[in-house]
Design an enzyme around this catalytic site. Sequence first.
Site, PDB file in Angstrom:
ATOM      1  N   TYR A   1      -7.169   5.908   7.446  1.00 46.27           N
ATOM      2  CA  TYR A   1      -6.047   5.087   6.991  1.00 46.27           C
ATOM      3  C   TYR A   1      -5.057   5.925   6.211  1.00 46.27           C
ATOM      4  O   TYR A   1      -5.402   6.968   5.630  1.00 46.27           O
ATOM      5  CB  TYR A   1      -6.519   3.894   6.146  1.00 46.27           C
ATOM      6  CG  TYR A   1      -7.040   4.230   4.771  1.00 46.27           C
ATOM      7  CD1 TYR A   1      -6.196   4.242   3.657  1.00 46.27           C
ATOM      8  CD2 TYR A   1      -8.392   4.522   4.563  1.00 46.27           C
ATOM      9  CE1 TYR A   1      -6.677   4.529   2.382  1.00 46.27           C
ATOM     10  CE2 TYR A   1      -8.878   4.808   3.299  1.00 46.27           C
ATOM     11  CZ  TYR A   1      -8.023   4.818   2.213  1.00 46.27           C
ATOM     12  OH  TYR A   1      -8.488   5.109   0.965  1.00 46.27           O
ATOM     13  N   CYS A   2      -3.799   5.466   6.206  1.00 49.23           N
ATOM     14  CA  CYS A   2      -2.747   6.063   5.374  1.00 49.23           C
ATOM     15  C   CYS A   2      -2.110   4.932   4.571  1.00 49.23           C
ATOM     16  O   CYS A   2      -2.758   3.921   4.300  1.00 49.23           O
ATOM     17  CB  CYS A   2      -1.739   6.832   6.219  1.00 49.23           C
ATOM     18  SG  CYS A   2      -0.845   5.837   7.440  1.00 49.23           S
ATOM     19  N   TRP A   3      -0.860   5.082   4.183  1.00 47.94           N
ATOM     20  CA  TRP A   3      -0.252   4.093   3.290  1.00 47.94           C
ATOM     21  C   TRP A   3      -0.037   2.748   3.979  1.00 47.94           C
ATOM     22  O   TRP A   3      -0.446   1.706   3.480  1.00 47.94           O
ATOM     23  CB  TRP A   3       1.079   4.615   2.749  1.00 47.94           C
ATOM     24  CG  TRP A   3       1.638   3.717   1.675  1.00 47.94           C
ATOM     25  CD1 TRP A   3       2.523   2.691   1.832  1.00 47.94           C
ATOM     26  CD2 TRP A   3       1.312   3.740   0.282  1.00 47.94           C
ATOM     27  NE1 TRP A   3       2.772   2.071   0.624  1.00 47.94           N
ATOM     28  CE2 TRP A   3       2.046   2.703  -0.342  1.00 47.94           C
ATOM     29  CE3 TRP A   3       0.475   4.545  -0.496  1.00 47.94           C
ATOM     30  CZ2 TRP A   3       1.964   2.451  -1.709  1.00 47.94           C
ATOM     31  CZ3 TRP A   3       0.405   4.290  -1.859  1.00 47.94           C
ATOM     32  CH2 TRP A   3       1.147   3.255  -2.439  1.00 47.94           C
TER      33      TRP A   3
ATOM     34  N   TYR B   1      -3.556   1.319   3.638  1.00 44.77           N
ATOM     35  CA  TYR B   1      -3.916   1.022   2.240  1.00 44.77           C
ATOM     36  C   TYR B   1      -3.179  -0.216   1.734  1.00 44.77           C
ATOM     37  O   TYR B   1      -3.736  -0.991   0.950  1.00 44.77           O
ATOM     38  CB  TYR B   1      -3.583   2.233   1.360  1.00 44.77           C
ATOM     39  CG  TYR B   1      -3.567   1.902  -0.117  1.00 44.77           C
ATOM     40  CD1 TYR B   1      -4.757   1.839  -0.849  1.00 44.77           C
ATOM     41  CD2 TYR B   1      -2.370   1.620  -0.777  1.00 44.77           C
ATOM     42  CE1 TYR B   1      -4.747   1.502  -2.200  1.00 44.77           C
ATOM     43  CE2 TYR B   1      -2.357   1.284  -2.120  1.00 44.77           C
ATOM     44  CZ  TYR B   1      -3.539   1.231  -2.825  1.00 44.77           C
ATOM     45  OH  TYR B   1      -3.527   0.889  -4.156  1.00 44.77           O
TER      46      TYR B   1
END
Length: 359
Positions: free
Chosen positions: A102-104, A131
């Site tokens: 996952y990223c932002w 996130y």
Amino acid sequence: MPGEGINVTMGFELKSLVDGVSGFDMVIDVRSPSEFAEDRIPGAVSMPVLSDAERAHVGTIYTRESAFKARKIGAALVARNAARHIEGPLAELGGGWRPLVYCWRGGQRSASFASILSQIGWRAETVEGGYSSYRRLVVQLLYDSAFPSSVVLLDGNTGTAKTEVLNRAAESGVQAIDLERMANHRGSVLGGQGEQPSQKWFESCLAAEVAALDPDRPVVIEAESSKVGRLSIPPRVFEAMKSARRIRIEAPVSARAGYLTRAYQDLVSDRILLLERLDRLQRLQGREKVAHWKALAEGGSYQELAEGLIRDHYDPRYAKVRGRRSMGPESVIAAESLGDKDLDRLAGKVGELVSQPGP
């Protein structure tokens, strides 16, 4: 190619996400190190595909020059950093390995890294919304939803071993939440434990425990003000604490002083640090009294020092705070001493009282 993404927004609660995450071999946070340090999905491992400086550089190009140029430079940096991770911590993993990335916001950083991992043959998936989706669930649970379990507060003046009794009760099966452990903070002026986490990471740790609660059983929480150190207890949690029934531990000053000298051995063994902590009390207690306490510390009279702090500093402050608050129903457990067996007895008594129906 990577999977379609784990959806954490379509009716799933935080516990569903945590349970889903546990089905993967590794949860990889590809955001920058500073983003990871502030907060992350519990259990995630940091493998940034852009450093903080690289992320700022790409963002500047995106806003000041062109999106195409930023994506081109960003892609090269992501590939370079992905290679470091694959040749480093991921080098020995077999073909059946299944990571969650996952990223932002579930955008290019996580999609790019998951795509590279999938091309290798690993079964990589991403968190839909990244996130940000996870953080929305934390806020919903701690700020927008009613607290799921009835709360019983464990109370008592300084030195009554509340935290240790709480943890012993938890070990015997009582449902409990230790806010001080999550906040990395011991409740007194003398009890700092080092750097506290960010507010968001504190909330992530708390949300994971709240999501795992059995709503049909009460949960014991140590009595606190609205803050633990510099960290704020989320409003829905604190609302449940304010109206909760209480179990209060009472013990003589001498027993409490003896417990403090044992529990704060790290401070007793570091006299310079102890003197620095005592200096913090000058504004409240005046130079003369603090000078007396420092002289006791210098002379190794720790029992007498602890008794003085309890009588002249801690107990009056507790009484003042209690006088300002509306308290819920209260049960009192008395202890003449606070040795190891006494703490086990107190923990057992807490378990008995918690299992009884509230008034």
